[in-house]
Design an enzyme around this catalytic site. Structure first.
Site: not given
Ligand code: BV8
Ligand code: ZN
Length: 251
Positions: A101, A103, A119, A127, A157
């Site tokens: 879990q 990161v 996760h 983005c 973008c």
């Protein structure tokens, strides 16, 4: 039989092992667990309100600054003997899946081949508008007390770049969840380490393994909602208990 010896016996005999980890396995590396990752600037928030799309929309600089502080903290610490013991399980047991879990990238840096990140990861920004992967910002050193930072602009973008993590209210990556469910449904032993077992659907993984007949071994200094489904409960810190279990399982 003494708990540690019982856990070692289950692991040594297992053909298919799942190691399921939460923030507790990274605590002894100096990475604050999810509940206490809120110091300084973010003290007045609770993680569940900050780790959301709404918080990023409302105050992108505050949220991006929090994640950059956490990423720099992870980069500045090292995996601990708990992470290394998990990599040792992968070397010894015939089939092992590491489902995390967390990161952070400490399992990878300890030698785990392909941990499944339910996760997401601090190291995969993208983005927030078009999803295009974004480069990791050059590290200007850890914002120690932490500060607000404007998120970079997408090179495709110009939309605001977001952390590559799963926020509350967001769906988990489909392939990661599918891999985790398949591994949990088919394992003989699930070793759960350092998780409060409160956040769904990830918290379903150890419960699914137990329902599918696997023996669940829990390593956590505190009792958790997973206690009732654990065949063996090892109350202790991951960096101490995991190496001891591995040494007893594969002397
Ligand atoms: C979803 C990434 C649906 C971000 C994380 C209302 C609205 C919306 C959703 C919900 C809702 N009510 C419930 C939900 C579902 C919600 C949820 O479960 N909420 C809980 C709080 C009730 N879940 C979600 O929102 C999930 N998504 O449901 O989407 C959907 C479906 C389809 C389409 C659209 C939507 C997404 C959840 C993912 C959230 N992101 N992380 C970030 O990191 O910033 S969760 C985050 O908290 C962590 O990743 C971790 O998974 C979780 C809990 O943390 P733990 O790892 O357990 O750590 P914790 O601090 O809690 O505990 C540490 C443990 O270690 C303790 O037990 C401690 O004793 C132990 N320990 C300490 N030291 C040591 C140790 N152990 C060993 N050794 C030591 N030395
Ligand atoms: Zn974009």
């Amino acid at each position: 039989m003494e708990h540690l010896a019982q856990a070692a016996k289950l692991l040594a005999q297992a053909q298919r092992v799942v190691v399921f980890t939460g923030a507790g396995i990274s605590a002894e590396s100096g990475v604050p667990t999810f509940r206490d990752a809120l110091t300084g600037l973010w003290e007045r928030f609770d993680a569940q309100s900050l780790a959301t799309p709404q918080a990023f929309q409302d105050d992108p600089d505050l949220v991006w600054g929090w994640y950059e502080w956490r990423r720099h903290r992870v980069t500045s610490v090292r995996p601990n003997p708990g992470h290394e013991a998990v990599a040792a399980v992968e070397r010894h047991a015939p089939h092992t899946a590491v489902i995390t879990q967390n990161v952070d990238d400490l399992h990878e840096r300890a030698g785990s081949a392909q941990p499944v990140h339910l996760h997401g990861s601090l190291f995969a920004p993208r983005c927030s508008l078009c999803g295009f992967p974004a480069p990791l910002p050059a590290s200007e050193g850890e914002p120690d007390d932490g500060r607000r930072l404007p998120p970079p602009a997408c090179t495709r973008c110009s939309g605001p770049v977001r952390p590559g993590v799963v926020w509350f209210g967001e769906a988990l990556p489909e392939s990661a969840l599918e891999d985790a469910v398949r591994a949990a449904a088919g394992c003989d032993v699930l070793l759960t380490v350092g998780t409060s077992g409160l956040v769904y659907p990830a918290a379903e993984i150890p419960r699914l393994a137990a329902r599918s007949g696997a023996a669940v071994i829990q390593v956590n200094p505190q009792p958790t909602p997973l206690d009732p489904i654990a065949r063996v409960n090892l109350h202790g810190a991951a960096a101490t208990v995991l190496p001891a279990v591995v040494a007893a399982a594969w002397p």
